[in-house]
Write a protein that holds these residues in place. Structure first.
Motif, PDB file in Angstrom:
ATOM      1  N   GLN A  87       0.696  -1.433  -0.026  1.00 14.73           N
ATOM      2  CA  GLN A  87      -0.066  -0.133   0.069  1.00 14.73           C
ATOM      3  C   GLN A  87       0.942   1.319   0.022  1.00 14.73           C
ATOM      4  O   GLN A  87       0.602   2.304  -0.633  1.00 14.73           O
ATOM      5  CB  GLN A  87      -1.067   0.065   1.186  1.00 14.73           C
ATOM      6  N   MET A  88       1.930   1.228   0.785  1.00 10.99           N
ATOM      7  CA  MET A  88       2.841   2.587   0.819  1.00 10.99           C
ATOM      8  C   MET A  88       3.462   2.657  -0.725  1.00 10.99           C
ATOM      9  O   MET A  88       3.637   3.684  -0.945  1.00 10.99           O
ATOM     10  CB  MET A  88       3.792   2.465   1.938  1.00 10.99           C
ATOM     11  N   LYS A  89       3.720   1.475  -1.360  1.00  8.68           N
ATOM     12  CA  LYS A  89       4.354   1.698  -2.784  1.00  8.68           C
ATOM     13  C   LYS A  89       3.462   2.371  -3.585  1.00  8.68           C
ATOM     14  O   LYS A  89       3.636   2.743  -4.699  1.00  8.68           O
ATOM     15  CB  LYS A  89       4.678   0.229  -3.088  1.00  8.68           C
ATOM     16  N   ASN A  99       7.700   5.729  -6.219  1.00  9.90           N
ATOM     17  CA  ASN A  99       6.975   5.632  -4.963  1.00  9.90           C
ATOM     18  C   ASN A  99       7.880   5.940  -3.889  1.00  9.90           C
ATOM     19  O   ASN A  99       9.236   5.727  -3.738  1.00  9.90           O
ATOM     20  CB  ASN A  99       6.225   4.166  -4.914  1.00  9.90           C
ATOM     21  N   ILE A 100       7.367   6.020  -2.591  1.00  9.21           N
ATOM     22  CA  ILE A 100       7.759   6.389  -1.487  1.00  9.21           C
ATOM     23  C   ILE A 100       8.805   5.663  -0.997  1.00  9.21           C
ATOM     24  O   ILE A 100       9.865   5.745  -0.104  1.00  9.21           O
ATOM     25  CB  ILE A 100       6.953   7.230  -0.290  1.00  9.21           C
ATOM     26  N   VAL A 101       8.478   4.193  -1.153  1.00  9.91           N
ATOM     27  CA  VAL A 101       9.002   3.173  -0.537  1.00  9.91           C
ATOM     28  C   VAL A 101      10.490   2.836  -1.418  1.00  9.91           C
ATOM     29  O   VAL A 101      11.492   2.958  -0.760  1.00  9.91           O
ATOM     30  CB  VAL A 101       8.466   1.734  -0.519  1.00  9.91           C
ATOM     31  N   ASP A 102      10.347   3.178  -2.681  1.00 15.74           N
ATOM     32  CA  ASP A 102      11.559   2.863  -3.553  1.00 15.74           C
ATOM     33  C   ASP A 102      12.539   4.210  -3.243  1.00 15.74           C
ATOM     34  O   ASP A 102      13.661   4.175  -3.596  1.00 15.74           O
ATOM     35  CB  ASP A 102      11.309   2.770  -4.904  1.00 15.74           C
ATOM     36  N   LEU A 103      11.887   5.327  -2.860  1.00 17.19           N
ATOM     37  CA  LEU A 103      12.719   6.566  -2.897  1.00 17.19           C
ATOM     38  C   LEU A 103      13.411   6.458  -1.470  1.00 17.19           C
ATOM     39  O   LEU A 103      14.381   7.130  -1.404  1.00 17.19           O
ATOM     40  CB  LEU A 103      11.780   7.816  -2.710  1.00 17.19           C
ATOM     41  N   GLY A 104      13.034   5.562  -0.620  1.00 16.03           N
ATOM     42  CA  GLY A 104      13.806   5.196   0.590  1.00 16.03           C
ATOM     43  C   GLY A 104      13.331   6.244   1.848  1.00 16.03           C
ATOM     44  O   GLY A 104      13.763   6.531   2.685  1.00 16.03           O
ATOM     45  N   LEU A 105      12.047   6.646   1.655  1.00 12.56           N
ATOM     46  CA  LEU A 105      11.324   7.723   2.487  1.00 12.56           C
ATOM     47  C   LEU A 105      10.705   6.971   3.594  1.00 12.56           C
ATOM     48  O   LEU A 105      10.530   7.593   4.619  1.00 12.56           O
ATOM     49  CB  LEU A 105      10.269   8.563   1.911  1.00 12.56           C
ATOM     50  N   VAL A 106      10.449   5.571   3.686  1.00 11.16           N
ATOM     51  CA  VAL A 106       9.904   4.882   4.641  1.00 11.16           C
ATOM     52  C   VAL A 106      10.958   4.136   5.406  1.00 11.16           C
ATOM     53  O   VAL A 106      11.577   3.327   5.016  1.00 11.16           O
ATOM     54  CB  VAL A 106       8.717   3.936   4.089  1.00 11.16           C
ATOM     55  N   THR A 126      10.180   9.661   6.222  1.00  8.04           N
ATOM     56  CA  THR A 126      10.922  11.018   6.018  1.00  8.04           C
ATOM     57  C   THR A 126      10.268  11.741   4.670  1.00  8.04           C
ATOM     58  O   THR A 126       9.641  11.115   3.837  1.00  8.04           O
ATOM     59  CB  THR A 126      12.476  10.964   6.225  1.00  8.04           C
ATOM     60  N   LEU A 127      10.981  12.755   4.393  1.00 10.97           N
ATOM     61  CA  LEU A 127      10.779  13.464   3.036  1.00 10.97           C
ATOM     62  C   LEU A 127      12.296  13.607   2.231  1.00 10.97           C
ATOM     63  O   LEU A 127      13.163  13.778   3.015  1.00 10.97           O
ATOM     64  CB  LEU A 127      10.231  14.718   3.119  1.00 10.97           C
TER      65      LEU A 127
END
Length: 181
Positions: A87-89, A99-106, A126-127
């Motif tokens: 879901q976060m992806k 997505n925020i998971v692949d960006l490393g934000l989670v 994070t951001l």
């Protein structure tokens, strides 16, 4: 992907301006052009601005909303955690097509049981930049998408800045996609 033809909204529609995160109502009969459609939300060009329209308002664009996630009744806690990460992806910064998971934000996702048998999910994220105007929008997006999972009563999403985000936190796929590999 869309052919970038204008779409006329068939009803008033809530949106968030990018990158300021100001909430606006785009009136019925306004022409928009979809710039990005990732994770069930839409980034559109409207009157010289970018705005993000949530998936729940896809019908205003003449599109079908995304189906809610499904979790089998006999699902394990591992199945639930995997679905939470999936879901976060589906959460994307409206300006970055990753997505925020692949960006490393989670940074963290942990699950605990509540007395009534439902689950609580605690997420630390994070951001890419501490001053990002879309931060609270992303936090709310994560919260809503994880809380849409059957059995999840509440998702607590904490925005943290330690450790600070850097390009090294991106997945290999994200680095390749951005040309930062």
């Amino acid at each position: 992907m869309y052919n970038r033809e204008p779409i006329v909204l068939n009803r008033d529609c809530e949106a968030v301006l990018v990158p300021m995160a100001d909430k606006v109502i785009i009136p019925k009969d306004t022409e928009v052009v979809i710039a990005q459609d990732l994770g069930g939300s839409y980034t559109v060009y409207v009157s010289g601005n970018l705005a993000r329209i949530e998936g729940k308002d896809a019908d205003a664009l003449g599109l079908e909303p995304v189906a809610p996630p499904e979790l089998p009744e006999n699902a394990s806690e591992e199945d639930l955690e995997k679905l939470a990460w999936e879901q976060m992806k589906t959460c994307f910064d409206p300006e970055i097509p990753i997505n925020i998971v692949d960006l490393g934000l989670v940074y963290e996702c942990s699950i605990s049981s509540l007395p009534e048998g439902q689950k609580e999910v605690d997420i630390k994220m994070t951001l890419t930049a501490p001053g990002c105007g879309m931060g609270e929008v992303l936090v709310q997006d994560v919260k809503e998408k994880v809380e849409a999972i059957p059995a999840v009563k509440v998702a607590n999403v904490e925005l943290v800045f330690d450790p600070p985000w850097n390009y090294g936190m991106m997945s290999e796929a994200a680095k390749i996609q951005t040309g930062m590999y």
